[in-house]
Design an enzyme around this catalytic site. Structure first.
Site, PDB file in Angstrom:
ATOM      1  N   LEU A   1     -14.677   6.259  -5.516  1.00  0.00           N
ATOM      2  CA  LEU A   1     -13.437   5.766  -5.305  1.00  0.00           C
ATOM      3  C   LEU A   1     -13.146   4.369  -5.890  1.00  0.00           C
ATOM      4  O   LEU A   1     -13.671   3.563  -6.212  1.00  0.00           O
ATOM      5  CB  LEU A   1     -13.535   5.375  -3.689  1.00  0.00           C
TER       6      LEU A   1
ATOM      7  N   GLU B   1      -6.714   2.230  -3.518  1.00  0.00           N
ATOM      8  CA  GLU B   1      -5.273   2.430  -3.815  1.00  0.00           C
ATOM      9  C   GLU B   1      -4.679   1.046  -3.701  1.00  0.00           C
ATOM     10  O   GLU B   1      -3.633   0.732  -4.505  1.00  0.00           O
ATOM     11  CB  GLU B   1      -4.900   2.855  -2.484  1.00  0.00           C
TER      12      GLU B   1
ATOM     13  N   GLN C   1      -7.852  14.989   3.003  1.00  0.00           N
ATOM     14  CA  GLN C   1      -7.167  14.362   2.141  1.00  0.00           C
ATOM     15  C   GLN C   1      -7.972  14.164   0.738  1.00  0.00           C
ATOM     16  O   GLN C   1      -9.172  13.844   0.774  1.00  0.00           O
ATOM     17  CB  GLN C   1      -7.016  13.068   2.523  1.00  0.00           C
TER      18      GLN C   1
ATOM     19  N   HIS D   1     -11.496  12.779  -0.082  1.00  0.00           N
ATOM     20  CA  HIS D   1     -11.914  11.489   0.627  1.00  0.00           C
ATOM     21  C   HIS D   1     -11.826  11.487   1.871  1.00  0.00           C
ATOM     22  O   HIS D   1     -12.641  10.463   2.541  1.00  0.00           O
ATOM     23  CB  HIS D   1     -10.543  10.820   0.014  1.00  0.00           C
TER      24      HIS D   1
ATOM     25  N   ARG E   1      -3.045  10.919   5.924  1.00  0.00           N
ATOM     26  CA  ARG E   1      -3.035   9.653   6.397  1.00  0.00           C
ATOM     27  C   ARG E   1      -2.598   8.520   5.228  1.00  0.00           C
ATOM     28  O   ARG E   1      -3.027   8.653   4.058  1.00  0.00           O
ATOM     29  CB  ARG E   1      -4.548   9.465   6.524  1.00  0.00           C
TER      30      ARG E   1
ATOM     31  N   HIS F   1      -7.941  11.958  -2.524  1.00  0.00           N
ATOM     32  CA  HIS F   1      -7.475  10.585  -2.965  1.00  0.00           C
ATOM     33  C   HIS F   1      -7.084  10.551  -4.266  1.00  0.00           C
ATOM     34  O   HIS F   1      -7.815  11.442  -5.040  1.00  0.00           O
ATOM     35  CB  HIS F   1      -8.585   9.484  -2.732  1.00  0.00           C
TER      36      HIS F   1
ATOM     37  N   PHE G   1       0.806  -1.347  -0.086  1.00  0.00           N
ATOM     38  CA  PHE G   1      -0.013  -0.044  -0.091  1.00  0.00           C
ATOM     39  C   PHE G   1       0.773   1.226   0.019  1.00  0.00           C
ATOM     40  O   PHE G   1       1.993   1.259   0.276  1.00  0.00           O
ATOM     41  CB  PHE G   1      -0.853   0.009   1.230  1.00  0.00           C
TER      42      PHE G   1
ATOM     43  N   ARG H   1      -0.461   9.717  -0.373  1.00  0.00           N
ATOM     44  CA  ARG H   1      -1.606  10.109  -1.266  1.00  0.00           C
ATOM     45  C   ARG H   1      -1.539  11.643  -1.585  1.00  0.00           C
ATOM     46  O   ARG H   1      -1.975  12.091  -2.525  1.00  0.00           O
ATOM     47  CB  ARG H   1      -2.966   9.919  -0.367  1.00  0.00           C
TER      48      ARG H   1
END
Lengths: 317, 559
Positions: free
Chosen positions: B239, B242, B227, B337, B372, B229, B114, B273
């Site tokens: 969405l 990721e 954030q 996001h 994050r 995304h 990730f 991100r």
């Protein structure tokens, strides 16, 4: 492109609360979903329209409703697919559930049935320090069932629930399967014992509606059939449904076609006088209308080939 | 009389985890949610949950360092250390409850890579991790004897002598208002995505708890950290996990170039991100995009992997765009996001106001700081939901409920709702105000910000507050009046918007998700501190709180 959206409405606070229809005209394009149009209506045209919706990406399960007669997630259904040249679509609340207002239905019985299958993992013995070991194939298989978002579409269109509100229904039974098939669960047999009872796995009529309407490919009916097999293999083979299955197989494997006279007899048992008596009126009606199966049942030609297939398929005992 | 020792507001991951913990500690526990628990937005977390498992050769310090760096050094290192230390334990306990994590060849939990992390420590269930965990916690909720108020909307927190002693809530089905007494209230209401338009967030994500706490005088922290995304679907803003990039998907510009090579040569598409979203924004602005977006290319991953591990986005491509991602790249763009900031809490979820706790996205511990990491949000919810539940149950054990004029409180709240319902049409609509707010926030508090734009947004919010005071509710009924619910939500969202704009104007530097074109550099000397905003009768008031640094001195952030 202009679309006419016909929505079935219901206002319990009206002087005479009866369902009625509202027609709205909205602009749509190739990517507009049914939910987009309803949100559009609610936000710009008629704020009194009630519906449940949230994620807009087919994961929260809120927006199940009947679109052109079949339960679907409104957010997963593009208008261009169901009304390619414009025209109109019909939106109604889910079936088999009481309407509270407009497209909002009472889902309490739905949740009660989910709860009725004891939907929590029941492993045996002390917990390991780390994770339970389990084969990835099993987990991938379960992920297919875990994909169920409890939207209620299958329950809405279940043809058994239409006539018997006690049936646990496809969603709750698919949920039950998720535990029956979980290698970490220790209660497979007791679960099957309870699921084989009235209102459980044998009450499905295999109409396929739930498989058809499920927006997540969970195929509840297939899970119910898998549990029938598991229940019979676990020794629960005295249910009328189980006996029917056995009788069906025995008759077809013998003569290559179904002996419709013997099937009910074998299913309920020759000495089950009451059940046998209950067949009499059906038999008489069949006779009157010329639909009585032949008394002398004939085998299909080359029946040996059919038997060979059955021998090949029969699990080794 | 409805009363509980602990009342949890919100039934997503944090909420259900908190409720289960409180019940386990012996507290009479209730949980209240404006939707059925399995409808909660935790569902949308696709990719996974991070944990450094020692028996895999990973170390919590590594995870903590990646998180600190990801936060652009704004995260509190003591909280991050704690979260990363207990991550393994929490993960295993989810597995024991029944979550069907993907496995490796030996039947143990499997991992995927990730963003922003140097090793694969993200545990997952295909691309339905959030849903798979949410449904299992719901199973545990059904197993417990916790009272669940489903489709109830909390309209106010009830305060007496500086302590929270319950909530006023409307049962949506009947429109009736009830008081639910509680010795402590744990707010687990999730994010505030709908404050922005577009957003990846569900329609229910309206910052309710954040605003309720703000109105009750609880300070909000890091609110400027919003954030974006990097991969949301062009148009609908839905969405795309990721996990796609984690499994190896490329980001391409109009020339088919993997442009991340120029921005983050080491981590490429898996940089943090904020970094990827900025890079995409620059590419698009410089004319290297494709109709205002860049392309996410999954084709080389192969049909088998896509259908097994990325099945949901395969469906999304087909359903929403009619694109088969095994055959064609999909157009993506940065989209709002997640809210890193929120209700300021300590590591036990406790706020500065007795009786009010918070956990999950609505809270700010702060473990995410300025940005994050993917798959840290699920971890945040279970770790701090668990701790808040424990602490809330323990704190008021054996104490009595406050005596209150319940009937008076209910009557007053019913009057407030009745006034909203009684307003005559004036041509304005709740949805219009919401859209104006969302558009302004996205335009001026998005990936790049500057003083003028943010001031304009703040002005807009003030004007919208004026319109809000008189906006009519079209549906006059009591039964399942979603129109009224939206109106209530809009009031809460406007407070969130104000808190974000005020905090963002205050931070005169660029850090994490807060990138200012007028202050493009990070400035540790002046701004290595949290910004707090508190609601006062005179308007929002700013204060500061130091960032806790334990073992990682801030350094330049490169991926």
């Amino acid at each position: 492109m202009e679309l006419a959206v016909n929505v079935r409405r219901y206002d319990p606070e009206a002087k005479e609360p009866v369902p009625y229809w509202s027609e709205y005209k909205v602009e749509v394009d190739e990517y507009t979903t049914v939910l987009d149009t309803l949100i559009n209506i609610r936000e710009d045209i008629d704020g009194t329209l009630s519906l449940r919706c949230s994620c807009r990406s087919a994961i929260c399960g809120s927006c199940s409703m009947r679109v052109n007669g079949h339960a679907q997630l409104a957010c997963k259904t593009r208008v261009s697919e169901i009304a390619p040249d414009g025209g109109s679509v019909t939106i109604e609340p889910m079936g088999n559930m009481e309407v509270i207002k407009d497209l909002v239905v009472d889902m309490n019985p739905f949740w009660d049935k989910v709860k009725a299958v004891d939907p929590w993992l029941q492993p045996e013995g002390p917990e390991p320090e780390g994770e339970y070991l389990a084969p990835n194939e099993d987990m991938l298989h379960l992920a297919g069932v875990m994909g169920c978002i409890l939207c209620g579409a299958c329950v809405s269109d279940c043809t058994v629930l239409e006539v018997d509100a006690n049936f646990l229904g496809p969603a709750a039974l698919a949920k039950a399967y998720r535990f029956v098939a979980d290698p970490r669960d220790s209660q497979e047999k007791p679960r099957l014992d309870s699921l084989r009872q009235y209102s459980g796995i044998w009450d499905c009529t295999r109409c396929m509606e739930c498989v058809q309407v499920c927006p997540k490919g969970v195929a509840p009916m297939d899970r119910i059939m898998a549990m029938r097999d598991l229940a019979m293999n676990a020794g629960f083979d005295k249910e009328i449904g189980a006996r029917h299955t056995d009788a069906f197989v025995e008759l077809v494997s013998h003569s290559g076609r179904l002996d419709e006279l013997k099937l009910p007899v074998k299913t309920v048992g020759m000495f089950n006088i009451r059940a046998m008596q209950s067949f009499a009126p059906v038999g008489l009606r069949a006779l009157v209308r010329g639909k009585m199966p032949p008394i002398f049942h004939k085998m299909v030609p080359n029946v040996e080939n059919v038997r060979r297939i059955f021998r090949k398929l029969e699990p080794k005992k | 009389m409805l009363e509980h020792d602990v009342l949890v507001v919100g039934a997503g991951l944090a909420g259900m985890r908190a409720a289960l913990a409180a019940r386990e500690m012996g507290a009479n526990t209730g949980i209240i949610s404006k939707v059925y628990p399995v409808r909660s937005h935790s569902n949308a977390a696709q990719g996974g949950i991070n944990a450094a498992l020692v028996d895999r050769g990973d170390a919590w310090e590594e995870h903590a360092y990646d998180t600190v760096k990801g936060s652009d050094y704004l995260g509190d290192q003591d909280s991050i250390e704690l979260m990363c230390q207990v991550a393994g334990e929490e993960l295993i306990s989810l597995e024991h409850m029944g979550v069907i994590f993907n496995r490796d060849d030996e039947g143990r939990l499997g991992t995927r890579a990730f963003g922003g992390q140097r090793r694969a420590r993200t545990f997952f269930v295909a691309d339905i991790t959030g849903q798979a965990i949410l449904h299992v916690l719901y199973e545990q909720l059904l197993k417990s004897d916790i009272t669940s108020y489903e489709e109830w909307f909390v309209t106010s927190l009830v305060m007496q002598e500086g302590k929270c002693c319950g909530v006023l809530a409307m049962e949506i089905r009947t429109g009736r208002v009830y008081m639910i007494k509680a010795k402590s209230v744990i707010l687990c209401t999730g994010g505030l995505g709908r404050v922005f338009e577009p957003s990846t967030n569900a329609l229910i994500v309206t910052g309710d708890g954040i605003a309720l706490a703000y109105q009750a005088g609880v300070p909000l922290m890091d609110m400027e950290m919003v954030q974006y995304h990097p991969t949301t679907l062009k148009g609908s803003g839905v969405l795309i996990t990721e996990g796609a990039r984690g499994e190896g998907a490329y980001l391409l510009n109009k020339d088919g170039e993997r442009f991340m090579e120029r921005y983050a040569p080491n981590m490429m598409e898996l940089a943090s991100r904020d970094v990827v979203s900025r890079s995409e924004t620059i590419e698009i602005a410089e004319g290297n995009g494709v109709n205002g977006s860049v392309l996410l290319d999954c084709r080389h991953l192969g049909e088998k992997l896509i259908k097994e591990k990325l099945s949901q986005i395969y469906d999304i491509g087909l359903d929403l765009l009619g694109i088969d991602i095994t055959q064609e790249p999909i157009p993506v763009q940065p989209g709002m996001h997640y809210q890193m900031g929120g209700i300021k809490t300590d590591i036990d979820g406790l706020t500065s106001v007795p009786g009010i706790y918070a956990a999950g996205e609505c809270a700010c511990v702060s473990v995410h700081g300025g940005n994050r990491l993917g798959a840290n949000s699920l971890l945040d919810t279970v770790v701090f939901g668990h701790r808040a539940g424990n602490h809330a149950a323990e704190t008021y054990r054996g104490t009595e409920h406050e005596s209150l004029d319940v009937e008076g409180l209910v009557e007053q709240e019913e009057k407030r709702l009745a006034e909203m319902l009684s307003r005559g049409a004036n041509g304005d609509r709740v949805a219009k105000i919401r859209l104006d707010m969302g558009t302004a926030m996205n335009a001026h508090l998005g990936v790049y910000r500057d003083e003028n734009g943010m001031k304009e947004a703040l002005d807009t919010i003030q004007q919208l507050k004026g319109r809000y005071a008189t906006v009519p509710v079209e549906d006059k009924g009591r039964t399942f009046n979603t129109d009224l619910v939206f109106d209530l939500e809009l009031g809460l969202m406007l407070d969130c918007a104000e808190a974000i704009a005020v905090s963002a104007l205050e931070r005169k530097e660029s850090r994490g998700a807060h990138s200012r074109t007028d202050f493009p550099e990070r400035n540790d000397a002046d701004w290595l501190k949290h910004i707090l905003v508190t609601s006062t009768p005179a308007g929002p008031e700013i204060s500061y709180s130091p960032v806790v640094i334990t073992q990682w001195t801030p350094e330049e952030r490169k991926y």
